[in-house]
Design a protein around this motif. Sequence first.
Motif, PDB file in Angstrom:
ATOM      1  N   GLY A   1      46.350 -37.860 -33.175  1.00 50.26           N
ATOM      2  CA  GLY A   1      45.799 -36.532 -32.985  1.00 50.26           C
ATOM      3  C   GLY A   1      45.218 -35.948 -34.254  1.00 50.26           C
ATOM      4  N   ILE A   2      45.843 -36.212 -35.381  1.00 49.65           N
ATOM      5  CA  ILE A   2      45.361 -35.675 -36.650  1.00 49.65           C
ATOM      6  C   ILE A   2      43.996 -36.272 -37.005  1.00 49.65           C
ATOM      7  CG2 ILE A   2      46.471 -37.305 -38.231  1.00 49.65           C
ATOM      8  CD1 ILE A   2      46.444 -33.588 -38.839  1.00 49.65           C
ATOM      9  N   ARG A   3      43.802 -37.553 -36.711  1.00 50.08           N
ATOM     10  CA  ARG A   3      42.511 -38.170 -36.997  1.00 50.08           C
ATOM     11  C   ARG A   3      41.422 -37.622 -36.064  1.00 50.08           C
ATOM     12  NH1 ARG A   3      45.852 -42.708 -38.746  1.00 50.08           N
ATOM     13  NH2 ARG A   3      45.827 -43.772 -36.747  1.00 50.08           N
ATOM     14  N   LEU A   4      41.777 -37.351 -34.827  1.00 49.77           N
ATOM     15  CA  LEU A   4      40.803 -36.736 -33.917  1.00 49.77           C
ATOM     16  C   LEU A   4      40.430 -35.334 -34.396  1.00 49.77           C
ATOM     17  CD1 LEU A   4      42.210 -37.845 -30.461  1.00 49.77           C
ATOM     18  CD2 LEU A   4      40.207 -38.729 -31.658  1.00 49.77           C
ATOM     19  N   ARG A   5      41.385 -34.611 -34.949  1.00 51.58           N
ATOM     20  CA  ARG A   5      41.091 -33.288 -35.495  1.00 51.58           C
ATOM     21  C   ARG A   5      40.186 -33.389 -36.719  1.00 51.58           C
ATOM     22  NH1 ARG A   5      46.134 -29.768 -36.365  1.00 51.58           N
ATOM     23  NH2 ARG A   5      44.553 -28.134 -36.408  1.00 51.58           N
ATOM     24  N   ILE A   6      40.390 -34.407 -37.543  1.00 48.75           N
ATOM     25  CA  ILE A   6      39.536 -34.614 -38.718  1.00 48.75           C
ATOM     26  C   ILE A   6      38.096 -34.885 -38.265  1.00 48.75           C
ATOM     27  CG2 ILE A   6      39.030 -36.200 -40.625  1.00 48.75           C
ATOM     28  CD1 ILE A   6      42.134 -36.418 -41.000  1.00 48.75           C
ATOM     29  N   ILE A   7      37.939 -35.706 -37.248  1.00 51.35           N
ATOM     30  CA  ILE A   7      36.601 -35.976 -36.723  1.00 51.35           C
ATOM     31  C   ILE A   7      35.954 -34.679 -36.243  1.00 51.35           C
ATOM     32  CG2 ILE A   7      35.324 -37.071 -34.826  1.00 51.35           C
ATOM     33  CD1 ILE A   7      37.300 -39.452 -35.110  1.00 51.35           C
ATOM     34  N   ARG A   8      36.691 -33.857 -35.519  1.00 46.69           N
ATOM     35  CA  ARG A   8      36.144 -32.594 -35.024  1.00 46.69           C
ATOM     36  C   ARG A   8      35.758 -31.679 -36.171  1.00 46.69           C
ATOM     37  NH1 ARG A   8      37.572 -27.546 -34.517  1.00 46.69           N
ATOM     38  NH2 ARG A   8      39.742 -27.889 -35.027  1.00 46.69           N
ATOM     39  N   LEU A   9      36.622 -31.565 -37.166  1.00 45.77           N
ATOM     40  CA  LEU A   9      36.347 -30.672 -38.293  1.00 45.77           C
ATOM     41  C   LEU A   9      35.109 -31.095 -39.093  1.00 45.77           C
ATOM     42  CD1 LEU A   9      39.973 -30.004 -39.565  1.00 45.77           C
ATOM     43  CD2 LEU A   9      38.386 -28.311 -38.598  1.00 45.77           C
ATOM     44  N   THR A  10      34.840 -32.388 -39.124  1.00 46.43           N
ATOM     45  CA  THR A  10      33.703 -32.887 -39.906  1.00 46.43           C
ATOM     46  C   THR A  10      32.469 -33.162 -39.049  1.00 46.43           C
ATOM     47  OG1 THR A  10      34.511 -35.166 -39.719  1.00 46.43           O
ATOM     48  CG2 THR A  10      35.197 -33.908 -41.674  1.00 46.43           C
ATOM     49  N   SER A  11      32.479 -32.700 -37.814  1.00 44.34           N
ATOM     50  CA  SER A  11      31.337 -32.947 -36.924  1.00 44.34           C
ATOM     51  C   SER A  11      30.086 -32.194 -37.343  1.00 44.34           C
ATOM     52  CB  SER A  11      31.693 -32.571 -35.487  1.00 44.34           C
ATOM     53  OG  SER A  11      32.631 -33.471 -34.976  1.00 44.34           O
ATOM     54  N   PHE A  12      30.247 -31.016 -37.919  1.00 44.15           N
ATOM     55  CA  PHE A  12      29.093 -30.187 -38.235  1.00 44.15           C
ATOM     56  C   PHE A  12      28.945 -29.898 -39.718  1.00 44.15           C
ATOM     57  CE2 PHE A  12      30.224 -29.277 -33.858  1.00 44.15           C
ATOM     58  CZ  PHE A  12      29.011 -29.483 -33.222  1.00 44.15           C
ATOM     59  N   GLU A  13      29.998 -30.146 -40.482  1.00 44.96           N
ATOM     60  CA  GLU A  13      29.912 -29.933 -41.925  1.00 44.96           C
ATOM     61  C   GLU A  13      30.803 -30.945 -42.631  1.00 44.96           C
ATOM     62  OE1 GLU A  13      31.981 -26.487 -43.715  1.00 44.96           O
ATOM     63  OE2 GLU A  13      32.755 -26.106 -41.704  1.00 44.96           O
ATOM     64  N   ALA A  14      30.314 -31.435 -43.743  1.00 41.71           N
ATOM     65  CA  ALA A  14      31.097 -32.376 -44.538  1.00 41.71           C
ATOM     66  C   ALA A  14      32.237 -31.621 -45.219  1.00 41.71           C
ATOM     67  CB  ALA A  14      30.214 -33.052 -45.579  1.00 41.71           C
TER      68      ALA A  14
ATOM     69  N   LEU B   1      31.661 -36.772 -43.531  1.00 43.66           N
ATOM     70  CA  LEU B   1      31.003 -36.248 -42.347  1.00 43.66           C
ATOM     71  C   LEU B   1      31.231 -37.217 -41.196  1.00 43.66           C
ATOM     72  CD1 LEU B   1      29.111 -33.918 -41.438  1.00 43.66           C
ATOM     73  CD2 LEU B   1      27.184 -35.421 -41.989  1.00 43.66           C
ATOM     74  N   SER B   2      31.466 -36.678 -40.023  1.00 43.18           N
ATOM     75  CA  SER B   2      31.637 -37.507 -38.837  1.00 43.18           C
ATOM     76  C   SER B   2      30.332 -38.216 -38.505  1.00 43.18           C
ATOM     77  CB  SER B   2      32.068 -36.639 -37.651  1.00 43.18           C
ATOM     78  OG  SER B   2      32.039 -37.392 -36.456  1.00 43.18           O
ATOM     79  N   THR B   3      30.442 -39.451 -38.052  1.00 35.55           N
ATOM     80  CA  THR B   3      29.268 -40.233 -37.650  1.00 35.55           C
ATOM     81  C   THR B   3      28.898 -39.999 -36.191  1.00 35.55           C
ATOM     82  OG1 THR B   3      30.627 -42.123 -36.994  1.00 35.55           O
ATOM     83  CG2 THR B   3      29.819 -42.082 -39.288  1.00 35.55           C
ATOM     84  N   GLY B   4      29.794 -39.369 -35.428  1.00 36.70           N
ATOM     85  CA  GLY B   4      29.559 -39.186 -33.999  1.00 36.70           C
ATOM     86  C   GLY B   4      29.944 -40.406 -33.176  1.00 36.70           C
ATOM     87  N   LEU B   5      30.484 -41.419 -33.824  1.00 36.95           N
ATOM     88  CA  LEU B   5      30.832 -42.666 -33.141  1.00 36.95           C
ATOM     89  C   LEU B   5      31.838 -42.459 -32.013  1.00 36.95           C
ATOM     90  CD1 LEU B   5      30.726 -45.771 -32.908  1.00 36.95           C
ATOM     91  CD2 LEU B   5      32.483 -45.863 -34.692  1.00 36.95           C
TER      92      LEU B   5
END
Length: 168
Positions: free
Chosen positions: A19-32, A80-84
């Motif tokens: 869950g923490i990694r999914l939150r990291i992806i969300r947090l970095t989806s729009f800003e690094a 930054l999230s890659t959107g993968l």
Amino acid sequence: MPLKRRPSTEAEVAALASGIRLRIIRLTSFEAMTNKELAARLSRDPATTLHHVRRLVDAGFLVPQEPRRGARGAKEIPYLSTGLSWQLDYGGADPVVVNEAMLEAYLAEMADADLAETETTRLVVQADAEEVAEFKRRLDGLLEEFAARPRDPAAKRTAVYVSVYPSR
């Protein structure tokens, strides 16, 4: 038209089984964000957060950006999230692993949310398998449509969590 998703690898599923990694992806989806910024937002130890960031980088979910200097001159690397994660089909993976991580991330995010600004809806329907499949296709199509829209940096971010499950 729904996105053609590729099957996820075991390494990708393992990276998302948190869950923490999914939150990291969300947090970095729009800003690094740097590891230090992520740790502060998640109320976690920076060393633990860095472990999760590295797992996500190794699996292709985050990409490091140009290093910058922090407040005290230290080198900081924003990610930054890659959107993968949105492009994968988890069909071959154990659904419990991915679903548990998604639910964990959702519950943690809701714990931080302003419930006065949260809209929640529940519905139980009686539908045969074909109707449920149609509902899922249409819902997926709507989510894909909004995910594909151009990003407006000034727009407010809105998170969506959807769960379709048998009602007993």
